[in-house]
Design a protein around this motif. Structure first.
Motif, PDB file in Angstrom:
ATOM      1  N   THR A  15       6.542  -1.057   4.444  1.00 29.91           N
ATOM      2  CA  THR A  15       6.911   0.421   4.457  1.00 29.91           C
ATOM      3  C   THR A  15       6.238   1.528   4.386  1.00 29.91           C
ATOM      4  OG1 THR A  15       8.449  -1.034   3.303  1.00 29.91           O
ATOM      5  CG2 THR A  15       8.587   1.273   3.012  1.00 29.91           C
ATOM      6  N   ALA A  16       6.498   1.898   5.973  1.00 28.77           N
ATOM      7  CA  ALA A  16       5.406   3.351   5.577  1.00 28.77           C
ATOM      8  C   ALA A  16       5.618   4.240   7.518  1.00 28.77           C
ATOM      9  CB  ALA A  16       4.300   3.160   6.237  1.00 28.77           C
ATOM     10  N   THR A  17       6.541   5.290   6.609  1.00 31.55           N
ATOM     11  CA  THR A  17       6.934   6.259   8.366  1.00 31.55           C
ATOM     12  C   THR A  17       5.121   7.347   8.456  1.00 31.55           C
ATOM     13  OG1 THR A  17       7.108   8.487   6.015  1.00 31.55           O
ATOM     14  CG2 THR A  17       9.475   6.917   6.970  1.00 31.55           C
ATOM     15  N   THR A  18       5.639   8.224   9.034  1.00 34.00           N
ATOM     16  CA  THR A  18       4.274   8.856   9.716  1.00 34.00           C
ATOM     17  C   THR A  18       3.714   9.387   8.429  1.00 34.00           C
ATOM     18  OG1 THR A  18       4.702   8.997  11.927  1.00 34.00           O
ATOM     19  CG2 THR A  18       3.439  10.458  10.951  1.00 34.00           C
ATOM     20  N   GLU A  19       4.930   9.735   7.971  1.00 38.25           N
ATOM     21  CA  GLU A  19       4.187  10.613   6.538  1.00 38.25           C
ATOM     22  C   GLU A  19       3.759  10.226   5.837  1.00 38.25           C
ATOM     23  OE1 GLU A  19       6.587  11.045   8.042  1.00 38.25           O
ATOM     24  OE2 GLU A  19       6.699  12.906   8.572  1.00 38.25           O
ATOM     25  N   VAL A  20       3.998   8.832   5.279  1.00 36.95           N
ATOM     26  CA  VAL A  20       3.608   7.539   4.537  1.00 36.95           C
ATOM     27  C   VAL A  20       2.363   7.142   5.044  1.00 36.95           C
ATOM     28  CG1 VAL A  20       3.488   5.346   2.537  1.00 36.95           C
ATOM     29  CG2 VAL A  20       5.789   6.912   2.942  1.00 36.95           C
ATOM     30  N   VAL A  21       1.917   6.858   6.279  1.00 42.60           N
ATOM     31  CA  VAL A  21       0.623   6.583   6.660  1.00 42.60           C
ATOM     32  C   VAL A  21      -0.355   7.496   6.014  1.00 42.60           C
ATOM     33  CG1 VAL A  21      -0.917   6.300   8.772  1.00 42.60           C
ATOM     34  CG2 VAL A  21       1.884   5.247   8.785  1.00 42.60           C
ATOM     35  N   GLU A  22      -0.167   9.058   7.028  1.00 40.78           N
ATOM     36  CA  GLU A  22      -0.840  10.142   6.333  1.00 40.78           C
ATOM     37  C   GLU A  22      -1.057  10.318   4.799  1.00 40.78           C
ATOM     38  OE1 GLU A  22       1.114  13.187   8.214  1.00 40.78           O
ATOM     39  OE2 GLU A  22       0.226  12.768  10.437  1.00 40.78           O
ATOM     40  N   ALA A  75       1.093  -1.587  -0.320  1.00 38.53           N
ATOM     41  CA  ALA A  75      -0.189   0.214  -0.094  1.00 38.53           C
ATOM     42  C   ALA A  75       0.888   1.503   0.052  1.00 38.53           C
ATOM     43  CB  ALA A  75      -0.758   0.118   1.259  1.00 38.53           C
ATOM     44  N   HIS A  76       1.573   1.105   0.607  1.00 36.26           N
ATOM     45  CA  HIS A  76       3.340   2.411   0.212  1.00 36.26           C
ATOM     46  C   HIS A  76       2.740   3.093  -1.374  1.00 36.26           C
ATOM     47  CE1 HIS A  76       5.172  -1.395  -0.220  1.00 36.26           C
ATOM     48  NE2 HIS A  76       6.093  -0.674  -1.327  1.00 36.26           N
ATOM     49  N   CYS A  77       2.814   1.889  -2.130  1.00 35.45           N
ATOM     50  CA  CYS A  77       3.116   2.823  -3.227  1.00 35.45           C
ATOM     51  C   CYS A  77       1.666   3.301  -3.390  1.00 35.45           C
ATOM     52  CB  CYS A  77       2.455   1.488  -4.614  1.00 35.45           C
ATOM     53  SG  CYS A  77       3.714   0.371  -4.280  1.00 35.45           S
ATOM     54  N   TYR A  93      -2.023   2.666  -8.984  1.00 37.75           N
ATOM     55  CA  TYR A  93      -2.308   3.072  -7.359  1.00 37.75           C
ATOM     56  C   TYR A  93      -2.970   3.860  -7.157  1.00 37.75           C
ATOM     57  CZ  TYR A  93      -0.071  -1.186  -5.546  1.00 37.75           C
ATOM     58  OH  TYR A  93      -0.027  -2.357  -5.008  1.00 37.75           O
ATOM     59  N   LEU A  94      -2.678   5.283  -7.636  1.00 40.22           N
ATOM     60  CA  LEU A  94      -3.947   6.831  -7.704  1.00 40.22           C
ATOM     61  C   LEU A  94      -5.447   6.340  -8.003  1.00 40.22           C
ATOM     62  CD1 LEU A  94      -1.030   9.419  -8.333  1.00 40.22           C
ATOM     63  CD2 LEU A  94      -1.650   8.649  -6.348  1.00 40.22           C
ATOM     64  N   ARG A  95      -5.318   5.778  -8.317  1.00 39.71           N
ATOM     65  CA  ARG A  95      -6.966   5.355  -9.705  1.00 39.71           C
ATOM     66  C   ARG A  95      -8.299   3.884  -8.437  1.00 39.71           C
ATOM     67  NH1 ARG A  95      -5.736   4.761 -16.197  1.00 39.71           N
ATOM     68  NH2 ARG A  95      -4.273   6.708 -16.151  1.00 39.71           N
ATOM     69  N   ILE A 117      -1.253   8.141   2.298  1.00 36.33           N
ATOM     70  CA  ILE A 117      -2.250   6.513   1.997  1.00 36.33           C
ATOM     71  C   ILE A 117      -3.534   6.857   2.933  1.00 36.33           C
ATOM     72  CG2 ILE A 117      -3.358   4.367   2.915  1.00 36.33           C
ATOM     73  CD1 ILE A 117       0.594   3.894   3.042  1.00 36.33           C
ATOM     74  N   LEU A 118      -3.959   7.533   3.950  1.00 30.46           N
ATOM     75  CA  LEU A 118      -4.961   7.792   4.190  1.00 30.46           C
ATOM     76  C   LEU A 118      -6.042   8.256   3.242  1.00 30.46           C
ATOM     77  CD1 LEU A 118      -4.635   7.713   8.063  1.00 30.46           C
ATOM     78  CD2 LEU A 118      -5.199   5.932   7.056  1.00 30.46           C
ATOM     79  N   ARG A 119      -5.505   9.746   3.264  1.00 24.24           N
ATOM     80  CA  ARG A 119      -5.359  10.874   2.354  1.00 24.24           C
ATOM     81  C   ARG A 119      -5.681  10.124   0.709  1.00 24.24           C
ATOM     82  NH1 ARG A 119      -1.835  14.378   3.900  1.00 24.24           N
ATOM     83  NH2 ARG A 119      -0.900  13.996   2.230  1.00 24.24           N
TER      84      ARG A 119
END
Length: 209
Positions: A163-170, A128-130, A142-144, A172-174
């Motif tokens: 693979t997910a930093t705090t910024e990547v997690v945010e 999902a980090h993609c 993945y954006l679609r 993904i949710l967004r």
């Protein structure tokens, strides 16, 4: 599945899915993320859709589920025209418990229409980090996925990553438009991997270390 017990985080993720919650699971490679959707997918009445960018991993998962007697199928570029026609008809007739698909296939309206005939219990996004901005160059489709999920009636989403930093997690949710996702984070530490720095005074020493 042949396991005597669950690993750290697996029960929490499985319970979250069964309860119909959007879930983001951050677990190390080898921690058993696949079981987190395979086990509930065998019990839920509809179809589990799994988006994966890796053809070899997709084939391994499909083969394993089929060996266990599950109705699993993959839709990707490895299929011949005849195989794809047969597989799509099986999906259209709701004969498959698990449908593995590449992110590039999902934006196609015809495929979404076929898939939409099924009751989708959970929409799984592997790697999902993609979805995050740094992964766009790797697999831009993945954006679609957000639009695809909405077209399929907004089934519960399970996003998986190691693979997910705090910024990547945010991010993904967004990007998924699901900022209230249940987040289950067991960390990414793997005890079998380590870094070591060996100081070398010259090239000759470096080659002999």
């Amino acid at each position: 599945f042949g396991f005597r017990s669950l690993r750290e985080g697996q029960e929490e993720v499985i319970r979250s899915i069964v309860e119909g919650k959007d879930t983001l699971a951050i677990m190390p490679t080898g921690a058993g993320k696949s079981l987190c959707y395979q086990l509930p997918g065998t019990e839920l009445p509809g179809t589990t859709v799994v988006v994966s960018p890796l053809l070899s991993l997709m084939k391994d998962q499909v083969d394993k589920l089929q060996e266990l007697g599950m109705d699993a199928v993959q839709v990707n570029s490895t299929l011949t025209s005849r195989e794809e026609t047969r597989v799509l008809e099986e999906i259209r007739q709701e004969k498959r418990e698990f449908v593995f698909v590449t992110p590039e296939r999902l934006p196609q309206p015809e495929f979404l229409e076929t898939l939409g005939r099924n009751r989708i219990d959970v929409f799984v996004i592997d790697e999902a980090h993609c979805i995050s901005h740094w992964g766009h160059d790797f697999r831009p489709d993945y954006l679609r996925l957000r639009a695809a999920v909405e077209t399929l009636g907004n089934p519960p989403v399970l996003a998986l990553t190691a693979t997910a930093t705090t910024e990547v997690v945010e991010d993904i949710l967004r990007q998924l438009g699901r900022e209230e996702m249940e987040i289950i984070d067991t960390g990414i530490y793997r005890e079998n991997l380590h870094f070591e720095v060996v100081p070398c005074r010259d090239e000759e020493v470096k080659r002999t270390q």
